[in-house]
Design an enzyme around this catalytic site. Structure first.
Site, PDB file in Angstrom:
ATOM      1  N   LYS A  11       0.827  -1.218   0.000  1.00  0.00           N
ATOM      2  CA  LYS A  11       0.000   0.000   0.000  1.00  0.00           C
ATOM      3  C   LYS A  11       0.864   1.273   0.000  1.00  0.00           C
ATOM      4  O   LYS A  11       2.071   1.218   0.259  1.00  0.00           O
ATOM      5  CB  LYS A  11      -0.932  -0.051   1.212  1.00  0.00           C
ATOM      6  CG  LYS A  11      -1.929  -1.228   1.158  1.00  0.00           C
ATOM      7  CD  LYS A  11      -2.904  -1.174   2.333  1.00  0.00           C
ATOM      8  CE  LYS A  11      -3.912  -2.310   2.252  1.00  0.00           C
ATOM      9  NZ  LYS A  11      -4.928  -2.216   3.356  1.00  0.00           N
ATOM     10  N   TYR A  51     -12.378  -1.778  -3.430  1.00  0.00           N
ATOM     11  CA  TYR A  51     -12.890  -1.941  -2.065  1.00  0.00           C
ATOM     12  C   TYR A  51     -14.407  -1.758  -2.001  1.00  0.00           C
ATOM     13  O   TYR A  51     -14.942  -1.412  -0.941  1.00  0.00           O
ATOM     14  CB  TYR A  51     -12.183  -0.959  -1.129  1.00  0.00           C
ATOM     15  CG  TYR A  51     -10.809  -1.425  -0.684  1.00  0.00           C
ATOM     16  CD1 TYR A  51     -10.665  -2.553   0.138  1.00  0.00           C
ATOM     17  CD2 TYR A  51      -9.658  -0.757  -1.073  1.00  0.00           C
ATOM     18  CE1 TYR A  51      -9.412  -2.986   0.553  1.00  0.00           C
ATOM     19  CE2 TYR A  51      -8.402  -1.184  -0.655  1.00  0.00           C
ATOM     20  CZ  TYR A  51      -8.292  -2.301   0.164  1.00  0.00           C
ATOM     21  OH  TYR A  51      -7.056  -2.739   0.587  1.00  0.00           O
ATOM     22  N   ASN A 114      -1.982   0.315   6.649  1.00  0.00           N
ATOM     23  CA  ASN A 114      -1.491  -0.926   7.250  1.00  0.00           C
ATOM     24  C   ASN A 114      -0.620  -1.750   6.297  1.00  0.00           C
ATOM     25  O   ASN A 114      -0.586  -2.968   6.371  1.00  0.00           O
ATOM     26  CB  ASN A 114      -2.651  -1.737   7.839  1.00  0.00           C
ATOM     27  CG  ASN A 114      -3.676  -2.129   6.811  1.00  0.00           C
ATOM     28  OD1 ASN A 114      -3.523  -1.827   5.634  1.00  0.00           O
ATOM     29  ND2 ASN A 114      -4.714  -2.818   7.240  1.00  0.00           N
ATOM     30  N   HIS A 117      -2.141  -5.463   1.652  1.00  0.00           N
ATOM     31  CA  HIS A 117      -3.441  -6.127   1.515  1.00  0.00           C
ATOM     32  C   HIS A 117      -3.197  -7.612   1.308  1.00  0.00           C
ATOM     33  O   HIS A 117      -2.226  -8.000   0.657  1.00  0.00           O
ATOM     34  CB  HIS A 117      -4.187  -5.570   0.296  1.00  0.00           C
ATOM     35  CG  HIS A 117      -5.332  -6.444  -0.152  1.00  0.00           C
ATOM     36  ND1 HIS A 117      -6.552  -6.416   0.458  1.00  0.00           N
ATOM     37  CD2 HIS A 117      -5.406  -7.385  -1.124  1.00  0.00           C
ATOM     38  CE1 HIS A 117      -7.347  -7.307  -0.122  1.00  0.00           C
ATOM     39  NE2 HIS A 117      -6.675  -7.902  -1.097  1.00  0.00           N
ATOM     40  N   GLU A 128      -9.534 -10.488  -7.388  1.00  0.00           N
ATOM     41  CA  GLU A 128      -8.622  -9.360  -7.199  1.00  0.00           C
ATOM     42  C   GLU A 128      -7.423  -9.454  -8.140  1.00  0.00           C
ATOM     43  O   GLU A 128      -6.964  -8.431  -8.665  1.00  0.00           O
ATOM     44  CB  GLU A 128      -8.175  -9.321  -5.739  1.00  0.00           C
ATOM     45  CG  GLU A 128      -9.314  -8.945  -4.801  1.00  0.00           C
ATOM     46  CD  GLU A 128      -9.016  -9.163  -3.331  1.00  0.00           C
ATOM     47  OE1 GLU A 128      -9.920  -8.917  -2.512  1.00  0.00           O
ATOM     48  OE2 GLU A 128      -7.888  -9.587  -2.992  1.00  0.00           O
TER      49      GLU A 128
END
Ligand code: ATP
Ligand code: MG
Length: 139
Positions: A11, A51, A114, A117, A128
């Site tokens: 990320k 998302y 965070n 993913h 995905e």
């Protein structure tokens, strides 16, 4: 039977902090093979599509802003029991709850930023992966 592929993104927080190489090293040392990988930059709209499952959640708009705030790495990974083993490697969503030695414990800065993913099911891993890579079955 558990599948052997999962999908990950490194990320924007981890990319911006220069942690992509260290994270990829941990992924490979944990036994995952990198099947496909690219650096890309999501628009807010495309982050929203990725998302979409969270669109009713209060953090959705912030999440889409954050995920489009910088470059990411998208990758398909292969290993026996890939989805579950990768979730173990990355740790809990909130780094405050993540186990010692996990990627999120080491590199995440908040529940939103965070670091990585990881897909939550074999079905979502396939969906995905297809979001970023065409004809993944050929890899
Ligand atoms: P990911 O799907 O990114 O692997 P996850 O499965 O651990 O993470 P999800 O519940 O799917 O967690 O949430 C997706 C992402 O939304 C999280 O990784 C995080 O970036 C963000 N997020 C989740 N919960 C919160 C929250 N309470 N506040 C802010 N951001 C959140
Ligand atoms: Mg999730």
């Amino acid at each position: 039977m558990a599948g052997n592929r999962t999908f990950t993104m490194i990320k924007p927080d981890a990319m911006g902090a220069g942690n992509a190489g260290a994270i990829l090293k941990m992924i490979e040392e944990a036994g995952f093979r990198i099947v496909a990988m690219k650096v890309t930059h999501l628009t807010k709209e495309r982050a929203g599509q990725f998302y979409e499952v969270h669109k009713e959640r209060p953090f959705y708009n912030d999440l889409c802003e954050y995920m489009s705030s910088g470059a990411i790495i998208a990758a398909i990974l292969e290993k026996d029991n890939a989805v579950a083993d990768f979730r173990t490697l990355i740790g809990a969503t909130n780094p405050a709850d993540a186990a010692e030695g996990t990627i999120r414990k080491l590199f995440a800065t908040s529940i939103e930023a965070n670091a990585v993913h990881g897909s939550d099911s074999d079905e979502n891993a396939a969906i995905e992966g297809s979001f970023y890579f065409a004809k993944t079955e050929q890899f």
